[in-house]
Motif scaffolding. Structure first.
Motif, mmCIF file in Angstrom:
data_model
loop_
_atom_site.group_PDB
_atom_site.id
_atom_site.type_symbol
_atom_site.label_atom_id
_atom_site.label_comp_id
_atom_site.label_asym_id
_atom_site.label_seq_id
_atom_site.Cartn_x
_atom_site.Cartn_y
_atom_site.Cartn_z
ATOM 1 N N ASP A 252 -8.082 13.179 8.604
ATOM 2 C CA ASP A 252 -8.167 12.690 9.478
ATOM 3 C C ASP A 252 -7.261 11.585 10.136
ATOM 4 O OD1 ASP A 252 -10.266 10.986 9.468
ATOM 5 O OD2 ASP A 252 -11.946 12.789 10.601
ATOM 6 N N GLU A 253 -7.585 11.840 11.764
ATOM 7 C CA GLU A 253 -6.741 10.548 12.551
ATOM 8 C C GLU A 253 -8.030 9.008 12.079
ATOM 9 O OE1 GLU A 253 -5.834 11.956 16.594
ATOM 10 O OE2 GLU A 253 -4.617 13.320 16.378
ATOM 11 N N SER A 254 -8.848 9.149 12.341
ATOM 12 C CA SER A 254 -10.031 8.294 11.481
ATOM 13 C C SER A 254 -9.791 6.972 10.471
ATOM 14 C CB SER A 254 -11.218 8.096 12.484
ATOM 15 O OG SER A 254 -11.801 9.374 11.057
ATOM 16 N N CYS A 255 -9.712 8.741 9.356
ATOM 17 C CA CYS A 255 -9.046 7.472 8.083
ATOM 18 C C CYS A 255 -7.773 7.347 8.270
ATOM 19 C CB CYS A 255 -8.870 8.962 7.246
ATOM 20 S SG CYS A 255 -10.224 9.799 6.899
ATOM 21 N N ILE A 256 -6.626 7.261 9.410
ATOM 22 C CA ILE A 256 -5.150 6.907 8.763
ATOM 23 C C ILE A 256 -5.619 5.673 9.960
ATOM 24 C CG2 ILE A 256 -3.350 7.096 10.096
ATOM 25 C CD1 ILE A 256 -3.710 8.857 7.681
ATOM 26 N N ASP A 257 -6.245 5.410 10.879
ATOM 27 C CA ASP A 257 -6.751 4.650 11.424
ATOM 28 C C ASP A 257 -7.343 3.212 10.421
ATOM 29 O OD1 ASP A 257 -5.764 5.282 14.142
ATOM 30 O OD2 ASP A 257 -7.566 6.404 14.900
ATOM 31 N N GLU A 258 -7.978 3.861 9.725
ATOM 32 C CA GLU A 258 -8.279 3.496 8.528
ATOM 33 C C GLU A 258 -7.607 2.810 7.759
ATOM 34 O OE1 GLU A 258 -12.535 4.533 7.006
ATOM 35 O OE2 GLU A 258 -13.280 5.263 8.268
ATOM 36 N N VAL B 34 -4.565 2.051 8.554
ATOM 37 C CA VAL B 34 -3.836 1.058 10.008
ATOM 38 C C VAL B 34 -4.872 -0.687 9.589
ATOM 39 C CG1 VAL B 34 -2.912 0.506 11.523
ATOM 40 C CG2 VAL B 34 -2.946 2.863 11.005
ATOM 41 N N ALA B 35 -5.637 -0.356 9.767
ATOM 42 C CA ALA B 35 -6.492 -1.636 9.499
ATOM 43 C C ALA B 35 -6.565 -2.291 8.172
ATOM 44 C CB ALA B 35 -7.882 -1.396 10.355
ATOM 45 N N GLU B 36 -6.475 -1.486 7.048
ATOM 46 C CA GLU B 36 -6.349 -2.217 6.486
ATOM 47 C C GLU B 36 -5.566 -2.400 5.275
ATOM 48 O OE1 GLU B 36 -7.040 -0.419 1.164
ATOM 49 O OE2 GLU B 36 -8.215 0.097 2.652
ATOM 50 N N SER B 37 -4.239 -2.187 6.266
ATOM 51 C CA SER B 37 -2.794 -2.353 4.907
ATOM 52 C C SER B 37 -2.445 -3.826 6.492
ATOM 53 C CB SER B 37 -1.722 -1.003 5.896
ATOM 54 O OG SER B 37 -1.038 -0.915 6.940
ATOM 55 N N HIS C 1 0.762 -0.645 0.269
ATOM 56 C CA HIS C 1 -0.141 -0.149 -0.056
ATOM 57 C C HIS C 1 0.563 1.648 0.008
ATOM 58 C CE1 HIS C 1 -3.408 -2.315 1.127
ATOM 59 N NE2 HIS C 1 -2.452 -3.048 2.078
ATOM 60 N N VAL C 2 0.808 2.218 -0.734
ATOM 61 C CA VAL C 2 0.966 2.910 -0.881
ATOM 62 C C VAL C 2 0.652 4.668 -0.664
ATOM 63 C CG1 VAL C 2 2.580 5.258 -2.116
ATOM 64 C CG2 VAL C 2 2.613 3.157 -2.859
ATOM 65 N N ILE C 3 0.882 5.562 0.742
ATOM 66 C CA ILE C 3 0.051 6.576 0.903
ATOM 67 C C ILE C 3 0.640 7.539 0.585
ATOM 68 C CG2 ILE C 3 -0.712 7.305 3.046
ATOM 69 C CD1 ILE C 3 -1.251 4.870 4.325
ATOM 70 N N LYS C 4 0.214 9.004 -0.321
ATOM 71 C CA LYS C 4 0.412 10.154 -0.079
ATOM 72 C C LYS C 4 0.133 11.003 0.504
ATOM 73 C CE LYS C 4 2.977 8.720 -4.284
ATOM 74 N NZ LYS C 4 3.482 9.206 -5.634
ATOM 75 N N LEU C 5 0.867 12.114 1.524
ATOM 76 C CA LEU C 5 0.578 12.855 2.079
ATOM 77 C C LEU C 5 0.604 14.273 1.772
ATOM 78 C CD1 LEU C 5 0.124 11.493 5.593
ATOM 79 C CD2 LEU C 5 -1.559 11.385 4.173
ATOM 80 N N CYS C 6 -0.706 14.869 1.378
ATOM 81 C CA CYS C 6 0.028 16.336 0.923
ATOM 82 C C CYS C 6 0.708 17.002 2.301
ATOM 83 C CB CYS C 6 -1.190 17.067 0.638
ATOM 84 S SG CYS C 6 -0.968 18.770 -0.106
ATOM 85 N N ALA C 7 2.047 18.066 1.266
ATOM 86 C CA ALA C 7 2.650 18.682 2.149
ATOM 87 C C ALA C 7 2.604 19.963 2.109
ATOM 88 C CB ALA C 7 4.568 17.895 1.939
ATOM 89 N N ALA C 8 1.845 20.046 0.863
ATOM 90 C CA ALA C 8 1.358 21.584 0.661
ATOM 91 C C ALA C 8 1.085 22.358 1.675
ATOM 92 C CB ALA C 8 0.697 21.630 -0.592
ATOM 93 N N GLU C 9 1.672 23.578 0.952
ATOM 94 C CA GLU C 9 0.984 25.036 2.422
ATOM 95 C C GLU C 9 -0.593 25.254 1.776
ATOM 96 O OE1 GLU C 9 2.595 25.724 -0.321
ATOM 97 O OE2 GLU C 9 4.697 26.032 -0.189
ATOM 98 N N GLU D 69 3.232 8.281 10.555
ATOM 99 C CA GLU D 69 4.125 7.471 10.698
ATOM 100 C C GLU D 69 3.930 6.815 12.236
ATOM 101 O OE1 GLU D 69 7.550 10.681 9.052
ATOM 102 O OE2 GLU D 69 7.090 11.924 11.087
ATOM 103 N N GLU D 70 3.555 7.953 13.240
ATOM 104 C CA GLU D 70 3.409 7.088 14.736
ATOM 105 C C GLU D 70 2.524 5.666 14.048
ATOM 106 O OE1 GLU D 70 1.659 7.589 19.194
ATOM 107 O OE2 GLU D 70 2.085 9.188 18.129
ATOM 108 N N ARG D 71 1.082 5.748 13.908
ATOM 109 C CA ARG D 71 0.257 4.776 13.541
ATOM 110 C C ARG D 71 1.077 3.467 12.676
ATOM 111 N NH1 ARG D 71 -2.562 2.470 15.438
ATOM 112 N NH2 ARG D 71 -4.212 2.158 15.076
ATOM 113 N N LEU D 72 1.684 3.483 11.423
ATOM 114 C CA LEU D 72 1.400 2.961 10.423
ATOM 115 C C LEU D 72 3.448 2.420 10.475
ATOM 116 C CD1 LEU D 72 0.619 5.075 7.875
ATOM 117 C CD2 LEU D 72 -0.106 2.947 8.032
ATOM 118 N N GLY D 73 3.969 2.956 11.843
ATOM 119 C CA GLY D 73 5.651 2.028 12.179
ATOM 120 C C GLY D 73 6.544 2.713 11.389
ATOM 121 N N VAL D 74 5.786 3.591 10.121
ATOM 122 C CA VAL D 74 7.262 3.939 9.091
ATOM 123 C C VAL D 74 6.823 5.299 9.170
ATOM 124 C CG1 VAL D 74 5.354 4.648 7.388
ATOM 125 C CG2 VAL D 74 7.768 3.760 7.060
#
Length: 157
Positions: free
Chosen positions: A144-150, A152-155, A77-85, A100-105
């Motif tokens: 949001d954090e709930s999306c990240i949690d999903e 993590v579960a999916e990955s 799985h590739v997760i890209k998070l926007c870092a623009a302004e 980073e914390e939840r995915l351990g990467v």
């Protein structure tokens, strides 16, 4: 790596040959290589250079300059998070730290088990839906954090 072919010099030669006639062929070739193999393998750099009459340094410079090119195989799985302004102003830095914390990467790395790759991306055009990201090629806004949690579960499946 789901969806990608294993590295093959013969297949790379076919890709190069089918794109070398284009103006500014370096970028289209590199994109096609990455779409095929999931990354830009080191052995393809001299192949591209020779075909386009460029130096290896010129091709290598393109690969390393653009953030979108990977030099190592990605995770399943590739997760890209926007870092623009715009996304930063809506909390993407905090969300990135959480991911980073939840995915351990760490950002820009792949987990040791090959499960997930976390990458920055710079503007997806979803500024009104910030923070935004891309998950396995699918655009997602209002992360949001709930999306990240999903994720993590999916990955973990």
């Amino acid at each position: 790596m789901a969806g990608y072919e294993p590295w093959s010099a013969n297949r790379a030669s076919e890709i190069i040959a089918s794109h070398r006639h284009l103006d500014g062929a370096t970028m289209p070739i590199l994109h096609a290589v990455q779409e095929t193999f999931g990354f830009v393998p080191d052995p393809v750099v001299p192949m591209i250079a020779e075909s386009l009459n460029l130096s290896r340094a010129e091709v290598y410079g393109v690969v390393t300059f653009y953030h979108d090119f990977r030099r190592e195989p990605p995770g399943r799985h590739v997760i890209k998070l926007c870092a623009a302004e715009a996304c930063q102003s809506m909390g993407s830095d905090t969300l990135t730290a959480y991911a980073e914390e939840r995915l351990g990467v760490a950002m820009g790395e792949t987990s040791p088990d090959g499960r997930v790759t976390l990458e920055p991306i710079y503007c997806l055009g979803l500024c009104a839906c910030a923070p935004a990201g891309m998950i396995d090629g699918r655009l997602v806004g209002r992360l949001d954090e709930s999306c990240i949690d999903e994720l993590v579960a999916e990955s973990n499946r």
